[in-house]
Design a protein around this motif. Sequence first.
Motif, PDB file in Angstrom:
ATOM      1  N   PRO A   5       0.811  -1.217   0.000  1.00  0.00           N
ATOM      2  CA  PRO A   5       0.000   0.000   0.000  1.00  0.00           C
ATOM      3  C   PRO A   5       0.843   1.265   0.000  1.00  0.00           C
ATOM      4  O   PRO A   5       1.959   1.297   0.523  1.00  0.00           O
ATOM      5  CB  PRO A   5      -0.805  -0.119   1.289  1.00  0.00           C
ATOM      6  N   VAL A   6       0.287   2.293  -0.603  1.00  0.00           N
ATOM      7  CA  VAL A   6       0.830   3.643  -0.508  1.00  0.00           C
ATOM      8  C   VAL A   6      -0.078   4.410   0.441  1.00  0.00           C
ATOM      9  O   VAL A   6      -1.304   4.324   0.356  1.00  0.00           O
ATOM     10  CB  VAL A   6       0.872   4.328  -1.895  1.00  0.00           C
ATOM     11  N   PHE A   7       0.515   5.158   1.354  1.00  0.00           N
ATOM     12  CA  PHE A   7      -0.258   5.919   2.334  1.00  0.00           C
ATOM     13  C   PHE A   7      -0.408   7.345   1.837  1.00  0.00           C
ATOM     14  O   PHE A   7       0.571   7.977   1.425  1.00  0.00           O
ATOM     15  CB  PHE A   7       0.436   5.879   3.696  1.00  0.00           C
ATOM     16  N   ALA A   8      -1.630   7.848   1.874  1.00  0.00           N
ATOM     17  CA  ALA A   8      -1.897   9.169   1.313  1.00  0.00           C
ATOM     18  C   ALA A   8      -2.813   9.974   2.222  1.00  0.00           C
ATOM     19  O   ALA A   8      -3.676   9.421   2.913  1.00  0.00           O
ATOM     20  CB  ALA A   8      -2.521   9.044  -0.077  1.00  0.00           C
ATOM     21  N   GLY A   9      -2.615  11.271   2.180  1.00  0.00           N
ATOM     22  CA  GLY A   9      -3.480  12.213   2.870  1.00  0.00           C
ATOM     23  C   GLY A   9      -3.760  13.388   1.962  1.00  0.00           C
ATOM     24  O   GLY A   9      -3.570  13.298   0.746  1.00  0.00           O
ATOM     25  N   CYS A  10      -4.161  14.487   2.540  1.00  0.00           N
ATOM     26  CA  CYS A  10      -4.390  15.693   1.750  1.00  0.00           C
ATOM     27  C   CYS A  10      -3.093  16.421   1.435  1.00  0.00           C
ATOM     28  O   CYS A  10      -3.068  17.291   0.570  1.00  0.00           O
ATOM     29  CB  CYS A  10      -5.350  16.627   2.478  1.00  0.00           C
ATOM     30  N   ALA A  11      -2.021  16.086   2.134  1.00  0.00           N
ATOM     31  CA  ALA A  11      -0.720  16.720   1.900  1.00  0.00           C
ATOM     32  C   ALA A  11       0.386  15.699   2.068  1.00  0.00           C
ATOM     33  O   ALA A  11       0.211  14.672   2.734  1.00  0.00           O
ATOM     34  CB  ALA A  11      -0.515  17.873   2.879  1.00  0.00           C
ATOM     35  N   GLN A  12       1.531  15.976   1.432  1.00  0.00           N
ATOM     36  CA  GLN A  12       2.691  15.116   1.598  1.00  0.00           C
ATOM     37  C   GLN A  12       3.368  15.461   2.917  1.00  0.00           C
ATOM     38  O   GLN A  12       3.716  16.620   3.172  1.00  0.00           O
ATOM     39  CB  GLN A  12       3.672  15.313   0.434  1.00  0.00           C
ATOM     40  N   ARG A  13       3.528  14.477   3.768  1.00  0.00           N
ATOM     41  CA  ARG A  13       4.200  14.645   5.045  1.00  0.00           C
ATOM     42  C   ARG A  13       4.939  13.352   5.391  1.00  0.00           C
ATOM     43  O   ARG A  13       4.448  12.261   5.095  1.00  0.00           O
ATOM     44  CB  ARG A  13       3.202  14.948   6.170  1.00  0.00           C
ATOM     45  N   ASP A  14       6.064  13.483   6.042  1.00  0.00           N
ATOM     46  CA  ASP A  14       6.803  12.317   6.526  1.00  0.00           C
ATOM     47  C   ASP A  14       6.760  12.332   8.055  1.00  0.00           C
ATOM     48  O   ASP A  14       7.450  13.120   8.691  1.00  0.00           O
ATOM     49  CB  ASP A  14       8.249  12.350   6.030  1.00  0.00           C
ATOM     50  N   VAL A  26       3.806   9.885   4.043  1.00  0.00           N
ATOM     51  CA  VAL A  26       2.479  10.068   3.465  1.00  0.00           C
ATOM     52  C   VAL A  26       2.569  10.894   2.180  1.00  0.00           C
ATOM     53  O   VAL A  26       3.157  11.977   2.170  1.00  0.00           O
ATOM     54  CB  VAL A  26       1.541  10.766   4.475  1.00  0.00           C
ATOM     55  N   ALA A  27       1.980  10.385   1.120  1.00  0.00           N
ATOM     56  CA  ALA A  27       1.925  11.104  -0.151  1.00  0.00           C
ATOM     57  C   ALA A  27       0.682  11.983  -0.206  1.00  0.00           C
ATOM     58  O   ALA A  27      -0.298  11.742   0.509  1.00  0.00           O
ATOM     59  CB  ALA A  27       1.899  10.104  -1.309  1.00  0.00           C
ATOM     60  N   ALA A  28       0.717  13.002  -1.045  1.00  0.00           N
ATOM     61  CA  ALA A  28      -0.461  13.836  -1.277  1.00  0.00           C
ATOM     62  C   ALA A  28      -1.360  13.138  -2.296  1.00  0.00           C
ATOM     63  O   ALA A  28      -0.904  12.772  -3.380  1.00  0.00           O
ATOM     64  CB  ALA A  28      -0.054  15.206  -1.793  1.00  0.00           C
ATOM     65  N   LEU A  29      -2.623  12.943  -1.959  1.00  0.00           N
ATOM     66  CA  LEU A  29      -3.531  12.245  -2.864  1.00  0.00           C
ATOM     67  C   LEU A  29      -3.659  12.975  -4.187  1.00  0.00           C
ATOM     68  O   LEU A  29      -3.782  12.339  -5.244  1.00  0.00           O
ATOM     69  CB  LEU A  29      -4.913  12.092  -2.221  1.00  0.00           C
ATOM     70  N   SER A  30      -3.625  14.295  -4.173  1.00  0.00           N
ATOM     71  CA  SER A  30      -3.760  15.052  -5.423  1.00  0.00           C
ATOM     72  C   SER A  30      -2.658  14.691  -6.411  1.00  0.00           C
ATOM     73  O   SER A  30      -2.897  14.625  -7.629  1.00  0.00           O
ATOM     74  CB  SER A  30      -3.738  16.561  -5.133  1.00  0.00           C
ATOM     75  N   GLN A  31      -1.455  14.418  -5.905  1.00  0.00           N
ATOM     76  CA  GLN A  31      -0.353  14.031  -6.788  1.00  0.00           C
ATOM     77  C   GLN A  31      -0.511  12.596  -7.277  1.00  0.00           C
ATOM     78  O   GLN A  31      -0.249  12.293  -8.451  1.00  0.00           O
ATOM     79  CB  GLN A  31       0.980  14.211  -6.051  1.00  0.00           C
ATOM     80  N   LEU A  32      -0.964  11.707  -6.402  1.00  0.00           N
ATOM     81  CA  LEU A  32      -1.220  10.330  -6.828  1.00  0.00           C
ATOM     82  C   LEU A  32      -2.312  10.290  -7.897  1.00  0.00           C
ATOM     83  O   LEU A  32      -2.239   9.499  -8.845  1.00  0.00           O
ATOM     84  CB  LEU A  32      -1.638   9.472  -5.637  1.00  0.00           C
TER      85      LEU A  32
END
Length: 406
Positions: free
Chosen positions: A51-60, A69-75
Amino acid sequence: MSTQTQSANAGPASKPRFIVFGAFDRHNFGDMLFAHVVARLLAERRPDVEPVFAGCAQRDLRALGGHDVAALSQLAKRWREEPVTLIHAGGELLTCDAWEAAVMLQKPEEAQTRIARYGSRPADRIAWARAELGTEALAPYVVGRETFAHPASICFNAIGGATLDARDAAFREEVLTKLRSADRVSVRDAQTQATLKRAGIDARLVPDPASMVAELFDARIRKHSSARRGYLAVQFSADFGDDATLAQLAHQLDRLGKTTGLGIVLFRAGAAPWHDDIAVYARLAACMRHAAVTIFESLNTWDICALIANSDGFIGSSLHGRIVAMAYGLPRVNIRHADAAKQRAYVSTWEIADAPGVVPIADTHAAMREALSMNRAVLREKASALAKAYRAACASIMNPQKPDTP
């Protein structure tokens, strides 16, 4: 480049594209636990999935026990045409609007600047939030089939929306439209279930994912334990921070310290804006007479879980402070200052009958003494039952193409 970005930039997938999505892109230990629970159960049931973990923003947030955490908008840009499976990992996602989401993703000092600049100007507030999040969505943590052209599955796992009925019509309609497009919807409280039922959406009722922490992660949590014992784990949000409220809470905690002989350890369940504030804790400690008052500074998710697990009980405004205490069969009391709708909704759905639930500050001492007197075997039985119920229900989320069963 982060590991999540590298994964998202990879070429044609040899494994299914799975996105675990949620509000674990800012510090709140409950939301951060959701990602761990879903990832562990995916590993058990779907070893073919990375799995790739995503939220509203990219954060580590790995340094705090979270995920990269990747930004969903970019995914969504990279994987727009791919058959993605997206799992909402849990939490009170149905009522978080774009302004709230964007502010909570800021550093505390930046959040205050944005609130001062945009807080009283609705149009500018919305425009800033949309630019910050990279989406026009009113409810950015609720994702339907609109984000990907050919999604394999969209699932909502043990989500909450205790105050959805109180939101404006446009917000509610967006949320309900996205939910209607989903393949699986489960909710964590009966109030949210009833709200969705009135809108024609059948949602399965399941416990919160954090009900699994003791079963899945006890060994890991124990590695984060200290030698500290004989204390109550206490937490409260920054909105308890006026002088009168702190004085009242200090009095109640002093009484508990005197009558139980237990120490008081103050911890933060969340450090994102509009969560908990260590400076407010210092003010409370200064008000107290009890000698054994400690401020626990760590924000590591596993340190927080260990602090609760090794305590004699939990008191606080955090729903997940309560749920982790429930998972360990410990006494627990939620205290309220303002809104406590999600806490009340969860307690009324899953708590032991007649157990102390959500109480005003003035009742803290009495409620915690009552909780401490409860039969520990009964508390452990409830913990086991909730974990069993969640594990049984999660099968359809982990294998969304299979028919659901009640």
